[in-house]
Design a protein around this motif. Sequence first.
Motif, PDB file in Angstrom:
ATOM      1  N   PRO A  82       0.767  -1.250   0.000  1.00 38.83           N
ATOM      2  CA  PRO A  82       0.000   0.000   0.000  1.00 38.83           C
ATOM      3  C   PRO A  82       0.803   1.310   0.000  1.00 38.83           C
ATOM      4  N   THR A  83       2.008   1.327   0.528  1.00 35.19           N
ATOM      5  CA  THR A  83       2.760   2.605   0.563  1.00 35.19           C
ATOM      6  C   THR A  83       3.833   2.589  -0.522  1.00 35.19           C
ATOM      7  N   PRO A  84       4.570   3.698  -0.735  1.00 31.38           N
ATOM      8  CA  PRO A  84       5.571   3.695  -1.805  1.00 31.38           C
ATOM      9  C   PRO A  84       6.578   2.559  -1.632  1.00 31.38           C
ATOM     10  N   SER A  85       7.000   2.008  -2.746  1.00 31.24           N
ATOM     11  CA  SER A  85       7.956   0.895  -2.684  1.00 31.24           C
ATOM     12  C   SER A  85       9.153   1.163  -3.589  1.00 31.24           C
ATOM     13  N   ILE A  86      10.317   0.737  -3.103  1.00 27.38           N
ATOM     14  CA  ILE A  86      11.559   0.885  -3.875  1.00 27.38           C
ATOM     15  C   ILE A  86      12.122  -0.505  -4.120  1.00 27.38           C
ATOM     16  N   VAL A  87      12.495  -0.769  -5.373  1.00 26.37           N
ATOM     17  CA  VAL A  87      13.221  -2.007  -5.643  1.00 26.37           C
ATOM     18  C   VAL A  87      14.698  -1.647  -5.755  1.00 26.37           C
ATOM     19  N   ILE A  88      15.532  -2.416  -5.037  1.00 30.10           N
ATOM     20  CA  ILE A  88      16.981  -2.191  -5.096  1.00 30.10           C
ATOM     21  C   ILE A  88      17.594  -3.336  -5.880  1.00 30.10           C
ATOM     22  N   ASP A  89      18.287  -3.010  -6.958  1.00 31.21           N
ATOM     23  CA  ASP A  89      18.951  -4.036  -7.765  1.00 31.21           C
ATOM     24  C   ASP A  89      20.433  -4.076  -7.389  1.00 31.21           C
ATOM     25  N   ASN A  90      20.804  -5.064  -6.584  1.00 33.56           N
ATOM     26  CA  ASN A  90      22.216  -5.245  -6.195  1.00 33.56           C
ATOM     27  C   ASN A  90      22.855  -6.384  -6.972  1.00 33.56           C
ATOM     28  N   THR A  91      22.440  -6.581  -8.207  1.00 31.49           N
ATOM     29  CA  THR A  91      23.055  -7.614  -9.055  1.00 31.49           C
ATOM     30  C   THR A  91      23.905  -6.892 -10.099  1.00 31.49           C
ATOM     31  N   SER A  92      24.604  -7.673 -10.936  1.00 29.46           N
ATOM     32  CA  SER A  92      25.212  -7.041 -12.112  1.00 29.46           C
ATOM     33  C   SER A  92      24.536  -7.616 -13.354  1.00 29.46           C
ATOM     34  N   SER A  93      23.277  -7.995 -13.182  1.00 25.02           N
ATOM     35  CA  SER A  93      22.551  -8.706 -14.231  1.00 25.02           C
ATOM     36  C   SER A  93      21.974  -7.750 -15.294  1.00 25.02           C
ATOM     37  N   GLN A  94      22.217  -8.105 -16.572  1.00 24.71           N
ATOM     38  CA  GLN A  94      21.611  -7.342 -17.666  1.00 24.71           C
ATOM     39  C   GLN A  94      20.113  -7.626 -17.717  1.00 24.71           C
ATOM     40  N   GLU A  95      19.749  -8.870 -17.384  1.00 23.10           N
ATOM     41  CA  GLU A  95      18.330  -9.267 -17.420  1.00 23.10           C
ATOM     42  C   GLU A  95      17.508  -8.406 -16.442  1.00 23.10           C
ATOM     43  N   ILE A  96      18.048  -8.193 -15.246  1.00 23.91           N
ATOM     44  CA  ILE A  96      17.320  -7.369 -14.275  1.00 23.91           C
ATOM     45  C   ILE A  96      17.279  -5.922 -14.782  1.00 23.91           C
ATOM     46  N   ALA A  97      18.393  -5.447 -15.301  1.00 16.50           N
ATOM     47  CA  ALA A  97      18.431  -4.071 -15.827  1.00 16.50           C
ATOM     48  C   ALA A  97      17.402  -3.890 -16.942  1.00 16.50           C
ATOM     49  N   ASP A  98      17.270  -4.899 -17.800  1.00 18.38           N
ATOM     50  CA  ASP A  98      16.297  -4.828 -18.901  1.00 18.38           C
ATOM     51  C   ASP A  98      14.855  -4.742 -18.381  1.00 18.38           C
ATOM     52  N   SER A  99      14.649  -5.142 -17.117  1.00 10.40           N
ATOM     53  CA  SER A  99      13.288  -5.138 -16.551  1.00 10.40           C
ATOM     54  C   SER A  99      12.928  -3.816 -15.870  1.00 10.40           C
ATOM     55  N   TYR A 100      13.832  -2.841 -15.831  1.00  3.67           N
ATOM     56  CA  TYR A 100      13.513  -1.576 -15.154  1.00  3.67           C
ATOM     57  C   TYR A 100      12.252  -0.910 -15.731  1.00  3.67           C
ATOM     58  N   PRO A 101      12.053  -0.908 -17.067  1.00  2.00           N
ATOM     59  CA  PRO A 101      10.818  -0.288 -17.571  1.00  2.00           C
ATOM     60  C   PRO A 101       9.571  -0.942 -16.968  1.00  2.00           C
ATOM     61  N   LEU A 102       9.635  -2.269 -16.784  1.00  2.00           N
ATOM     62  CA  LEU A 102       8.505  -2.977 -16.164  1.00  2.00           C
ATOM     63  C   LEU A 102       8.351  -2.548 -14.699  1.00  2.00           C
ATOM     64  N   PHE A 103       9.465  -2.442 -13.976  1.00  2.00           N
ATOM     65  CA  PHE A 103       9.398  -2.014 -12.564  1.00  2.00           C
ATOM     66  C   PHE A 103       8.687  -0.654 -12.475  1.00  2.00           C
ATOM     67  N   ILE A 104       9.047   0.239 -13.384  1.00  2.00           N
ATOM     68  CA  ILE A 104       8.456   1.591 -13.360  1.00  2.00           C
ATOM     69  C   ILE A 104       6.965   1.515 -13.683  1.00  2.00           C
ATOM     70  N   GLU A 105       6.642   0.718 -14.718  1.00  2.00           N
ATOM     71  CA  GLU A 105       5.224   0.505 -15.071  1.00  2.00           C
ATOM     72  C   GLU A 105       4.415   0.066 -13.866  1.00  2.00           C
ATOM     73  N   LYS A 106       5.051  -0.774 -13.035  1.00  2.00           N
ATOM     74  CA  LYS A 106       4.374  -1.313 -11.849  1.00  2.00           C
ATOM     75  C   LYS A 106       4.369  -0.320 -10.696  1.00  2.00           C
TER      76      LYS A 106
END
Length: 357
Positions: A82-106
Amino acid sequence: MVNIGIIGVGLVGSELISQLSAHISQNGTPTFKVIALMNSTKQLLGNSSYSSLTLSSWKNDLSAKGTTSNLNSFINYLSEAPTPSIVIDNTSSQEIADSYPLFIEKGLHIVTPNKKAFSSDLKLYKEIREKAAEKRRFIYHESTVGAGLPVLSTLTDLIRTKDKIIKIEGIFSGTLSYIFNEFSKLDGEKKKFSEIVKIARENGYTEPDPRDDLNGLDVARKVVILSRLTGKDLSLDTLPVENIVPESLRTLDSATEFMASLTQYDEYFQKLNTTANNDQQVLRYIGVIDPIGDKSEVKLVSLSSSHPFAALKGSDNIISFTTERFPSPLIIQGAGAGAAVTAFGIFSDLFKISDRT
Ligand code: NHO
């Protein structure tokens, strides 16, 4: 209260959890609540009321109670809180980086030390920036350059206040800083290049294969990140980068073979050093950002012993901004490598978001 979901709990992620844990236990009303953790094999989500995970036992809980990693379910859980949420990416993964647009959409904000999203494909970079502006989500990545040193925030402030950036240059790699600070000095004990790389590797300062530091790619990524922030569309494939791994050693199969063969090039590196030292100069591996012209590059240079970069110690970073307001450069210097300072940069980014949400 801001919800936190952490992807990647290795060296930096574990240290961040320790820092967050100290903050949470010392504050009657903590600002943050960690509700989800994930590594490459397992994830641990809180309950349906999004209560905090128990940070004192996170490692055991993740391995004993964790379920198989699933990025979609992780992101859905975080975005439904219910409140603001932050995702922290502590990987060096390109796959996770490619998903940032989806994270923002969500609807998630993002904080990360992962350089991939900001230094790889320009299209991905622009998509992330545009989506974040459209959806009013924040993305902070201070630790991608100079670990916790305030490099990106300083550059952002200079740009926002309409200073004109003329040049940025620096020693951006903690590993290469250590290697050349030890190898190339005018006084003190002189060691062979291969010996210093060996010590750096044994102390965990280098990547498991030191060629991943010596090839300049890590510095190149940092140069691309800074350049793009100045508004210049630089890419890794057009940036001139001096790879100082001797050519015949680039194709060797293992790091062990590389280390054994590097001794053959001690004389070569010694010659470069002696030539510099004879002119009262030292060797340093630097990145240059040219926001006006096309002279951004990554290279090994000889600098006068009176140059600020020549006096650097240990694995420190130094970054110098020459601008219209700072013709005598604004210089940021300090520890630029290691989990504690990298996690500090991430943690301070979390506060920047919590202050604005
Ligand atoms: P680790 O220890 O390998 O941990 C990675 C974690 O991500 C693991 O938990 C793994 O399971 C998880 N993971 C990987 N792929 C995943 C996936 N697809 N899904 C879910 N989980 C996944 O990596 P580190 O060392 O903790 O690094 C994490 C990030 O921080 C990387 O992007 C790295 O580039 C960045 N970073 C690390 C450091 C550092 O101190 N290790 C620094 C800066 C940025 O300033 C530091 C430094 O030393 C810089 C550099 N070496 C220099 O200047 O010389």
